[in-house]
Design a protein around this motif. Sequence first.
Motif, PDB file in Angstrom:
ATOM      1  N   TYR A 164       0.826  -1.205   0.000  1.00  0.00           N
ATOM      2  CA  TYR A 164       0.000   0.000   0.000  1.00  0.00           C
ATOM      3  C   TYR A 164       0.860   1.254   0.000  1.00  0.00           C
ATOM      4  N   ARG A 165       0.210   2.378  -0.296  1.00  0.00           N
ATOM      5  CA  ARG A 165       0.880   3.679  -0.336  1.00  0.00           C
ATOM      6  C   ARG A 165       0.636   4.405   0.976  1.00  0.00           C
ATOM      7  N   ILE A 166       1.678   4.999   1.527  1.00  0.00           N
ATOM      8  CA  ILE A 166       1.435   5.831   2.709  1.00  0.00           C
ATOM      9  C   ILE A 166       1.571   7.317   2.392  1.00  0.00           C
ATOM     10  N   ASP A 167       2.070   7.628   1.171  1.00  0.00           N
ATOM     11  CA  ASP A 167       2.416   9.017   0.876  1.00  0.00           C
ATOM     12  C   ASP A 167       1.552   9.641  -0.215  1.00  0.00           C
ATOM     13  N   THR A 168       0.640   8.869  -0.780  1.00  0.00           N
ATOM     14  CA  THR A 168      -0.245   9.389  -1.827  1.00  0.00           C
ATOM     15  C   THR A 168      -1.639   8.800  -1.588  1.00  0.00           C
ATOM     16  N   TYR A 169      -2.614   9.311  -2.336  1.00  0.00           N
ATOM     17  CA  TYR A 169      -3.912   8.641  -2.311  1.00  0.00           C
ATOM     18  C   TYR A 169      -3.700   7.187  -2.746  1.00  0.00           C
ATOM     19  N   GLN A 170      -4.629   6.315  -2.371  1.00  0.00           N
ATOM     20  CA  GLN A 170      -4.471   4.900  -2.720  1.00  0.00           C
ATOM     21  C   GLN A 170      -4.633   4.686  -4.229  1.00  0.00           C
ATOM     22  N   GLN A 171      -3.906   3.697  -4.739  1.00  0.00           N
ATOM     23  CA  GLN A 171      -4.049   3.318  -6.148  1.00  0.00           C
ATOM     24  C   GLN A 171      -5.169   2.292  -6.302  1.00  0.00           C
ATOM     25  N   THR A 172      -5.430   1.556  -5.223  1.00  0.00           N
ATOM     26  CA  THR A 172      -6.498   0.564  -5.242  1.00  0.00           C
ATOM     27  C   THR A 172      -7.306   0.659  -3.955  1.00  0.00           C
ATOM     28  N   TYR A 173      -8.622   0.635  -4.107  1.00  0.00           N
ATOM     29  CA  TYR A 173      -9.528   0.515  -2.963  1.00  0.00           C
ATOM     30  C   TYR A 173     -10.196  -0.850  -3.051  1.00  0.00           C
ATOM     31  N   PHE A 174     -10.342  -1.512  -1.896  1.00  0.00           N
ATOM     32  CA  PHE A 174     -11.058  -2.786  -1.855  1.00  0.00           C
ATOM     33  C   PHE A 174     -12.450  -2.536  -1.284  1.00  0.00           C
ATOM     34  N   VAL A 175     -13.431  -3.161  -1.923  1.00  0.00           N
ATOM     35  CA  VAL A 175     -14.826  -2.830  -1.680  1.00  0.00           C
ATOM     36  C   VAL A 175     -15.540  -3.999  -1.017  1.00  0.00           C
ATOM     37  N   ILE A 176     -16.137  -3.754   0.139  1.00  0.00           N
ATOM     38  CA  ILE A 176     -16.934  -4.797   0.792  1.00  0.00           C
ATOM     39  C   ILE A 176     -18.410  -4.608   0.433  1.00  0.00           C
ATOM     40  N   ASP A 177     -19.205  -5.694   0.629  1.00  0.00           N
ATOM     41  CA  ASP A 177     -20.646  -5.591   0.392  1.00  0.00           C
ATOM     42  C   ASP A 177     -21.375  -5.192   1.666  1.00  0.00           C
ATOM     43  N   SER A 178     -20.789  -5.555   2.812  1.00  0.00           N
ATOM     44  CA  SER A 178     -21.420  -5.251   4.097  1.00  0.00           C
ATOM     45  C   SER A 178     -20.390  -5.482   5.189  1.00  0.00           C
TER      46      SER A 178
END
Length: 295
Positions: free
Chosen positions: A230-244
């Motif tokens: 993951y990135r700590i210095d920029t916006y994320q390149q990937t977001y992981f999406v949950i359903d609930s």
Amino acid sequence: MDTPRRVEHQQTDRGYVPVYATGTVEQPWSSYSKTDHEVWDTLYRRQRELLPGYACQEFLDGVARFGLGDGGIPRFDDLNRVLRAATGWEVVAVEGLLPDEVFFDHLAHRRFPVSWWIRKPDQLDYLSEPDLFHDLFGHVPLLLNPVFADYMEAYGKGGMKAYAIGPDALMNLTRLYWYTVEFGLIRTDAGMRIYGAGIVSSKGESIYSIDSASPNRIGFDLERVMSTRYRIDTYQQTYFVIDSFEQLFDATRPDFTPIYNRLADRAPATAGDILSTDRVFTRGTREGWATNADN
Ligand code: PHE
Ligand code: FE
């Protein structure tokens, strides 16, 4: 928990302060300056106006239920009355980031550590360590949600276990925290929404995570997340999406020990990778992505 016993005093930037047995301090509420309160009010108002339509309803409900307002920095004691009655959680004041095992122990006992100090007016948009606004506004509203509250406690217990297993297991578990608690998105009937604390406490990333075409948005998969840098210095390149939140909690219920063993032999994905096994909601355009290495 009862009010913890003061065990010693510690020299800090603001003189000698009482330190509790848990390593926490009393929120020095009367030491906040007018500027400190104004920073809270400004950030609070900005996010409160922005987040409907961006943050998930559970988060917005939490903010409303606390009565978090723009009347200056909240008193932890007031929040704790609401929090204890709702889910048995409480917030405790700390000077800043804690050693992993101390942080996990707090979560395992339903105590959420909140940095007592707030950022300066020239740091409204970015600062490199968590302050009161991030910790409190970002993390605490969802602790009123029973499922998320249980997830956070289970995470603390899992953290103690991973800590005992070793640094690789700890890294895998830290990635899970990063991509859920800090930078998680959730699919709702109304559309894609934010639940991650690192996003809801940032105006720029709140907009980016939902509206931008740059990042990937990929369906949550436990082992995939635990093996992604993951990135700590920029916006994320990937977001992981949950359903609930139930899905998240259920996926993390099994014993992670065999998973840690499996992942030890696998090279992690980089922050921006898309794998053939991914359930891709949005394939990012990669516009504006940094090219230096991930963490
Ligand atoms: N089930 C995990 C384990 O056995 C613990 C855990 C629960 C970790 C919830 C994260 C979130 O290690
Ligand atoms: Fe955080």
